[in-house]
Design a protein around this motif. Structure first.
Motif, PDB file in Angstrom:
ATOM      1  N   SER A 154      48.645  34.887 -19.545  1.00 12.95           N
ATOM      2  CA  SER A 154      50.020  34.328 -19.374  1.00 12.95           C
ATOM      3  C   SER A 154      50.004  33.662 -18.083  1.00 12.95           C
ATOM      4  CB  SER A 154      50.960  35.408 -19.208  1.00 12.95           C
ATOM      5  OG  SER A 154      50.742  36.132 -20.466  1.00 12.95           O
ATOM      6  N   LEU A 155      49.216  33.685 -17.170  1.00 13.78           N
ATOM      7  CA  LEU A 155      49.242  33.092 -15.920  1.00 13.78           C
ATOM      8  C   LEU A 155      48.807  31.565 -16.263  1.00 13.78           C
ATOM      9  CD1 LEU A 155      48.213  35.718 -13.280  1.00 13.78           C
ATOM     10  CD2 LEU A 155      50.724  34.584 -13.598  1.00 13.78           C
ATOM     11  N   PRO A 156      49.231  30.526 -15.378  1.00  9.40           N
ATOM     12  CA  PRO A 156      48.795  29.213 -15.540  1.00  9.40           C
ATOM     13  C   PRO A 156      47.443  29.024 -14.835  1.00  9.40           C
ATOM     14  CG  PRO A 156      50.832  29.089 -14.274  1.00  9.40           C
ATOM     15  CD  PRO A 156      50.689  30.532 -14.811  1.00  9.40           C
ATOM     16  N   ALA A 157      46.799  28.125 -14.946  1.00  8.99           N
ATOM     17  CA  ALA A 157      45.679  27.770 -14.124  1.00  8.99           C
ATOM     18  C   ALA A 157      46.193  27.574 -12.577  1.00  8.99           C
ATOM     19  CB  ALA A 157      44.838  26.519 -14.410  1.00  8.99           C
ATOM     20  N   GLY A 158      45.383  28.099 -11.779  1.00 12.07           N
ATOM     21  CA  GLY A 158      45.901  28.089 -10.411  1.00 12.07           C
ATOM     22  C   GLY A 158      46.684  29.142  -9.723  1.00 12.07           C
ATOM     23  N   THR A 159      47.239  30.064 -10.488  1.00 14.17           N
ATOM     24  CA  THR A 159      47.909  31.081 -10.039  1.00 14.17           C
ATOM     25  C   THR A 159      47.113  32.318 -10.327  1.00 14.17           C
ATOM     26  OG1 THR A 159      49.901  30.186 -10.932  1.00 14.17           O
ATOM     27  CG2 THR A 159      50.071  32.476 -10.571  1.00 14.17           C
ATOM     28  N   GLY A 160      46.744  33.071  -9.146  1.00 13.91           N
ATOM     29  CA  GLY A 160      46.114  34.198  -9.066  1.00 13.91           C
ATOM     30  C   GLY A 160      46.786  35.472  -9.257  1.00 13.91           C
ATOM     31  N   LEU A 161      46.313  36.352  -9.680  1.00 14.46           N
ATOM     32  CA  LEU A 161      46.960  37.930  -9.917  1.00 14.46           C
ATOM     33  C   LEU A 161      46.784  38.716  -8.579  1.00 14.46           C
ATOM     34  CD1 LEU A 161      48.474  40.039 -11.316  1.00 14.46           C
ATOM     35  CD2 LEU A 161      46.615  40.522 -12.719  1.00 14.46           C
ATOM     36  N   LEU A 162      47.669  38.990  -7.835  1.00 10.50           N
ATOM     37  CA  LEU A 162      47.387  39.918  -6.723  1.00 10.50           C
ATOM     38  C   LEU A 162      48.031  41.401  -7.439  1.00 10.50           C
ATOM     39  CD1 LEU A 162      46.431  40.727  -3.988  1.00 10.50           C
ATOM     40  CD2 LEU A 162      48.918  40.143  -3.411  1.00 10.50           C
ATOM     41  N   ALA A 163      47.222  42.404  -7.574  1.00 12.54           N
ATOM     42  CA  ALA A 163      47.619  43.606  -8.040  1.00 12.54           C
ATOM     43  C   ALA A 163      47.992  44.442  -6.978  1.00 12.54           C
ATOM     44  CB  ALA A 163      46.339  44.246  -8.685  1.00 12.54           C
ATOM     45  N   VAL A 164      49.311  44.776  -7.248  1.00 10.98           N
ATOM     46  CA  VAL A 164      49.825  45.625  -5.901  1.00 10.98           C
ATOM     47  C   VAL A 164      49.536  47.070  -6.206  1.00 10.98           C
ATOM     48  CG1 VAL A 164      52.027  46.323  -4.697  1.00 10.98           C
ATOM     49  CG2 VAL A 164      51.595  43.856  -5.537  1.00 10.98           C
ATOM     50  N   SER A 165      48.654  47.712  -5.239  1.00  7.47           N
ATOM     51  CA  SER A 165      48.002  48.806  -5.641  1.00  7.47           C
ATOM     52  C   SER A 165      48.788  49.887  -4.557  1.00  7.47           C
ATOM     53  CB  SER A 165      46.483  49.076  -5.598  1.00  7.47           C
ATOM     54  OG  SER A 165      46.062  48.175  -4.101  1.00  7.47           O
ATOM     55  N   GLN A 192      39.302  43.127 -12.041  1.00  3.73           N
ATOM     56  CA  GLN A 192      40.366  42.766 -10.956  1.00  3.73           C
ATOM     57  C   GLN A 192      39.740  42.720  -9.644  1.00  3.73           C
ATOM     58  OE1 GLN A 192      43.113  41.327 -11.328  1.00  3.73           O
ATOM     59  NE2 GLN A 192      43.875  41.111  -9.095  1.00  3.73           N
ATOM     60  N   ARG A 193      39.889  41.865  -8.625  1.00  2.96           N
ATOM     61  CA  ARG A 193      39.154  41.807  -7.470  1.00  2.96           C
ATOM     62  C   ARG A 193      40.247  42.029  -6.348  1.00  2.96           C
ATOM     63  NH1 ARG A 193      34.647  44.155  -8.025  1.00  2.96           N
ATOM     64  NH2 ARG A 193      33.982  43.586  -5.932  1.00  2.96           N
ATOM     65  N   SER A 194      41.290  41.483  -6.435  1.00  6.90           N
ATOM     66  CA  SER A 194      42.286  41.283  -5.629  1.00  6.90           C
ATOM     67  C   SER A 194      43.406  42.311  -5.597  1.00  6.90           C
ATOM     68  CB  SER A 194      42.824  39.712  -5.475  1.00  6.90           C
ATOM     69  OG  SER A 194      42.041  38.843  -5.081  1.00  6.90           O
ATOM     70  N   PHE A 195      43.784  43.029  -4.483  1.00  2.00           N
ATOM     71  CA  PHE A 195      44.755  44.146  -4.402  1.00  2.00           C
ATOM     72  C   PHE A 195      45.623  43.763  -3.271  1.00  2.00           C
ATOM     73  CE2 PHE A 195      41.079  45.399  -7.082  1.00  2.00           C
ATOM     74  CZ  PHE A 195      41.687  46.149  -7.880  1.00  2.00           C
ATOM     75  N   GLY A 196      46.764  44.254  -3.255  1.00  2.00           N
ATOM     76  CA  GLY A 196      47.792  44.234  -2.426  1.00  2.00           C
ATOM     77  C   GLY A 196      48.216  45.454  -1.856  1.00  2.00           C
ATOM     78  N   GLU A 197      48.213  45.933  -0.567  1.00  2.00           N
ATOM     79  CA  GLU A 197      48.825  46.911   0.118  1.00  2.00           C
ATOM     80  C   GLU A 197      49.794  46.806   1.171  1.00  2.00           C
ATOM     81  OE1 GLU A 197      47.824  50.341  -0.710  1.00  2.00           O
ATOM     82  OE2 GLU A 197      46.592  49.879  -2.109  1.00  2.00           O
ATOM     83  N   SER A 198      50.555  47.790   1.243  1.00  2.00           N
ATOM     84  CA  SER A 198      51.791  47.559   2.527  1.00  2.00           C
ATOM     85  C   SER A 198      51.809  48.786   3.524  1.00  2.00           C
ATOM     86  CB  SER A 198      53.105  47.578   1.736  1.00  2.00           C
ATOM     87  OG  SER A 198      53.427  48.711   1.001  1.00  2.00           O
ATOM     88  N   ARG A 199      51.137  49.832   3.423  1.00  2.00           N
ATOM     89  CA  ARG A 199      50.918  50.839   4.230  1.00  2.00           C
ATOM     90  C   ARG A 199      49.472  50.950   4.660  1.00  2.00           C
ATOM     91  NH1 ARG A 199      54.860  52.825   0.300  1.00  2.00           N
ATOM     92  NH2 ARG A 199      53.152  53.883  -0.874  1.00  2.00           N
ATOM     93  N   LEU A 200      49.397  50.861   6.066  1.00  2.00           N
ATOM     94  CA  LEU A 200      48.003  50.804   6.667  1.00  2.00           C
ATOM     95  C   LEU A 200      47.132  51.941   6.416  1.00  2.00           C
ATOM     96  CD1 LEU A 200      45.705  49.618   8.307  1.00  2.00           C
ATOM     97  CD2 LEU A 200      47.069  50.397  10.579  1.00  2.00           C
ATOM     98  N   GLN A 201      47.788  53.073   6.469  1.00  2.00           N
ATOM     99  CA  GLN A 201      46.938  54.733   6.627  1.00  2.00           C
ATOM    100  C   GLN A 201      46.644  54.833   5.081  1.00  2.00           C
ATOM    101  OE1 GLN A 201      49.223  57.906   8.099  1.00  2.00           O
ATOM    102  NE2 GLN A 201      47.428  59.286   7.654  1.00  2.00           N
TER     103      GLN A 201
END
Length: 219
Positions: free
Chosen positions: A17-28, A44-53
């Motif tokens: 569904s994503l157009p060319a040039g738009t990457g998917l950041l999987a928020v884990s 999937q290789r790119s992941f998003g996190e928001s808590r360091l520990q």
């Protein structure tokens, strides 16, 4: 935990569904390492996190895999700056010049050259931090020169309550500001509004719930 097949199907559907040039950041964030492992197995290789520990523990549990592309997407507290720099190559939430100065100093000490995206707040939203467009323009010359930081783009979050056309207008405004500053990366759009963000030229959509489902209560 749901089987890997469902996750793999959702990943495939999102990528199609994503157009060319738009990457998917999987928020884990809030998801167990085992689920991240399933996503990696599905490509999937790119992941998003928001808590360091939480992120550091997850990265350690996945250390047997080929290096993954970890992005920090949460609000960055100054006292966590060194740890975040050590664990993330990309930071999406640079929200002040003072934080940029701190990151640049520590990155220099650590021998790192992180990519950073400036968080901008283009609509009134007491729940969010970030530069206004005028604030970012005013400090841009100094911020862009803060080696070894690499200022590569902008990040924005649409306030709750906006209709789809309003979200699209907001994302287009963010894209125009990025172009004005000569930036190529745009982190815009989450599970509920990624379609408008992608239409406006987002290079990263941050999708968690629509991919993984609800967060784990124990996380």
């Amino acid at each position: 935990m749901e089987g890997a097949a469902g996750l793999e199907q959702r990943l495939a559907a999102l990528r199609q569904s994503l157009p060319a040039g738009t990457g998917l950041l999987a928020v884990s964030k809030g998801q167990p390492a085992a689920l991240v492992r399933q996503a990696v197995a599905a490509g999937q290789r790119s992941f998003g996190e928001s808590r360091l520990q939480e992120a550091a523990a997850k990265q350690a549990a996945l250390a047997d895999l080929q290096p993954l592309d970890w992005h920090f997407i949460g609000r960055l507290q100054a006292n966590k700056a060194r740890g975040v720099l050590r664990h993330f190559a990309t930071i999406h939430s640079l929200d002040s010049l003072s934080l940029a100065r701190r990151l640049a100093r520590i990155a220099g000490e650590e021998g790192l050259s992180p990519a950073v995206l400036c968080q901008v707040k283009l609509r009134s939203d007491p729940a969010k931090t970030g530069f206004t467009a005028d604030e970012l323009r005013a400090c841009w010359a100094e911020l862009a020169a803060l080696d070894p930081l690499r200022a590569v783009g902008l990040m924005t979050i649409a306030p709750q309550g906006l209709e789809a056309p309003q979200r699209l207008a907001l994302f287009r405004e963010c894209a125009a500001l990025a172009a004005e500053l000569g930036l190529t990366e745009l982190s815009m759009g989450m599970s509920g509004d990624w379609r408008q963000a992608a239409a406006a030229g987002s290079t990263w959509v941050r999708i968690g719930t629509a991919l993984f489902g609800s967060r784990q209560p124990s996380a």
